[in-house]
Design an enzyme around this catalytic site. Structure first.
Site, mmCIF file in Angstrom:
data_model
loop_
_atom_site.group_PDB
_atom_site.id
_atom_site.type_symbol
_atom_site.label_atom_id
_atom_site.label_comp_id
_atom_site.label_asym_id
_atom_site.label_seq_id
_atom_site.Cartn_x
_atom_site.Cartn_y
_atom_site.Cartn_z
ATOM 1 N N TYR A 1 0.851 -1.185 0.000
ATOM 2 C CA TYR A 1 0.000 0.000 0.000
ATOM 3 C C TYR A 1 0.889 1.239 0.000
ATOM 4 C CZ TYR A 1 -3.490 3.415 1.618
ATOM 5 O OH TYR A 1 -4.321 4.497 1.739
ATOM 6 N N ASP B 1 9.430 2.910 -0.281
ATOM 7 C CA ASP B 1 8.373 3.525 0.527
ATOM 8 C C ASP B 1 8.651 3.170 1.982
ATOM 9 O OD1 ASP B 1 6.112 4.210 1.933
ATOM 10 O OD2 ASP B 1 4.697 3.381 0.479
ATOM 11 N N LYS C 1 4.822 9.055 9.103
ATOM 12 C CA LYS C 1 4.747 8.535 10.468
ATOM 13 C C LYS C 1 5.749 9.228 11.396
ATOM 14 C CE LYS C 1 1.878 5.388 8.821
ATOM 15 N NZ LYS C 1 0.428 5.487 8.961
#
Length: 450
Positions: free
Chosen positions: A157, A266, A294
């Site tokens: 994702y 990523d 994050k």
């Protein structure tokens, strides 16, 4: 724990739990009652817990329940929640204004710190989310290579931008909707899909179009279909300074170089979590572009993308690849991110502590559950798949018994352990998790499997 007691007393006279009442209200005004799909608890058959506060390794809901938190806001809470130094930094920043839409010194300091921790990121651009970071990284890769196609992997994702919402993981797996309505076919025609840990599937795509692929985008540790490790890669060590050799990530580095494509890591989840320099430091592999989220925002909405200078100089206003954002480099987010990264840098033992705690949880599940489950763990990330035989790819993750996971989730939640309400998410461990709470969690795991 006083915040919990006050809410409990109010709830004694209520007809329904506060979370249930709030969810009913929310569904009238918010799609599905939540602002991100997995929060709806749909795959575990429960009502979502509405959270009032969090501190350290504890999270408190509006009904007065207290939990040991292994979601950590899906990753950024590596220090635990409401770390005093981070809160103080944010409060001080707020006193000077919430947003300026103009350059600030902290943006420069954070870019310098990112470059210091992650050497492959010579130049970076701050954005407001991981989704925005990956979307922008793909655009700059296309602009740099003058090619249109990208390769992504089933179950990985990379945010909800149209071109990447193909065979996605995380909540898309939970809801059995791997692709999204509303995404025109023309938006995804240049997105090629391979299988994670399957070198042949990648090689075939390159052979079919050797001059058309701009980049391969990959989660170096796939953390949105549970936690799936790159096969064959070993952690970088002092005795092997070059890092892993012969594994899946090494293959991706080599094949992209051979075909003139870029490699995008990523690291929205793994960045600053597996090591100070993320998964690329952990495995000793250098991508061309890195995306961050994050932890880089210290719990505030922020992301970043960056890479080699020659690539990033394609980004406007230095180059022709356009990307902009009023809240990019927001002064409150940069304050939280800077302080978080400074704390991590001051404590060289933190990553070993995180790994030891997580290993204890993983080993407990392996010991008591045996071959009824598959447990993947790396650093402070782990996942218990309710399927035997090991999970190394998307197909293996999909074999998981989501009904059995729902039973496990409910059992843990009722006993004060807050896990992700989805089989296809990670367990996150923070430095705030005490040995006592890890042991308590292990005891509850043993009870479930006993």
């Amino acid at each position: 724990m006083g915040e919990g007691r006050d809410v409990s007393r109010r709830e004694e006279t209520a007809a329904v739990p506060v979370s249930e009442a709030l969810f009913s209200r929310a569904k009238k005004y918010i799609p599905g009652g939540v602002n991100s799909p997995v929060r709806a608890y749909g795959s575990v058959g429960l009502t979502p817990r509405f959270i009032r506060s969090a501190r350290g390794d504890r999270i408190f809901d509006v009904d007065g329940n207290e939990y040991i938190d292994y979601v950590c806001s899906w990753g950024p809470g590596i220090l635990g929640s409401a770390h005093p130094r981070v809160i103080q930094a944010v409060q001080q920043a707020c006193e000077n204004g919430l947003t300026f839409g103009a350059p600030t010194e902290r943006e420069v300091e954070l870019a310098e710190l990112i470059a210091d921790r992650i050497p492959s990121v010579e130049v970076s651009r701050l954005v407001s989310s991981g989704t925005e970071a990956v979307m922008s990284a793909v655009r700059v890769a296309r602009g740099f290579t003058k090619r249109d196609k990208i390769i992504k992997f089933r179950g990985c994702y990379h945010g909800h931008s149209d071109g990447l919402l193909v065979r996605a993981g995380s909540a898309a797996l939970t809801t059995s909707v791997p692709d999204s309505a509303g995404v025109p076919a023309d938006y995804t025609k240049n997105t090629l899909v391979a299988d994670y840990n399957d070198e042949a599937s990648v090689e075939k795509l390159f052979q079919n179009d050797p001059d058309g692929i701009a980049a391969v985008v990959v989660e170096p540790v796939a953390a949105n279909m549970g936690v799936v490790l790159p096969e064959g890669e070993e952690p970088r060590s002092q005795t092997d300074p070059a890092g892993g050799r012969g594994g899946f990530l090494t293959f991706l580095r080599e094949i992209t170089e051979n075909y003139g494509a870029l490699l995008i890591f990523d690291e929205v989840i793994t960045g600053f979590r597996l090591a100070p320099g993320g998964a690329q430091e952990y495995f000793g592999i250098r991508p061309d572009i890195t995306t961050l989220g994050k932890i880089v925002g210290g719990g505030m909405p922020m992301g970043a993308y960056g890479g080699r200078r020659e690539i990033m100089e394609m980004v406007s206003p230095a180059g022709p690849v356009y990307q902009a954002g009023t809240l990019s480099g927001n002064p409150i987010a940069t304050a939280a991110g800077l302080e978080t990264l400074k704390i991590l840098g001051e404590d060289p033992g933190i990553y070993r502590r995180l790994e030891e705690k997580t290993e204890k949880l993983a080993d407990t599940v392996r010991r008591v559950a045996g071959d009824r489950v598959s447990v993947n763990q790396i650093g402070s990330l782990m996942c218990v798949f309710f399927t035997p035989g090991g999970v190394t790819d998307y197909s293996g993750a999909l074999r998981s018994d989501t009904g059995a996971y729902a039973e496990y989730f409910s059992y843990m939640l009722e006993r004060g352990v807050y896990l992700a309400p989805s089989q296809f998410e990670a367990v996150f461990v923070s430095d705030a998790h005490s040995g006592e709470d890890i042991q308590r969690t292990c005891g509850i795991i043993e009870e479930f499997w006993g």
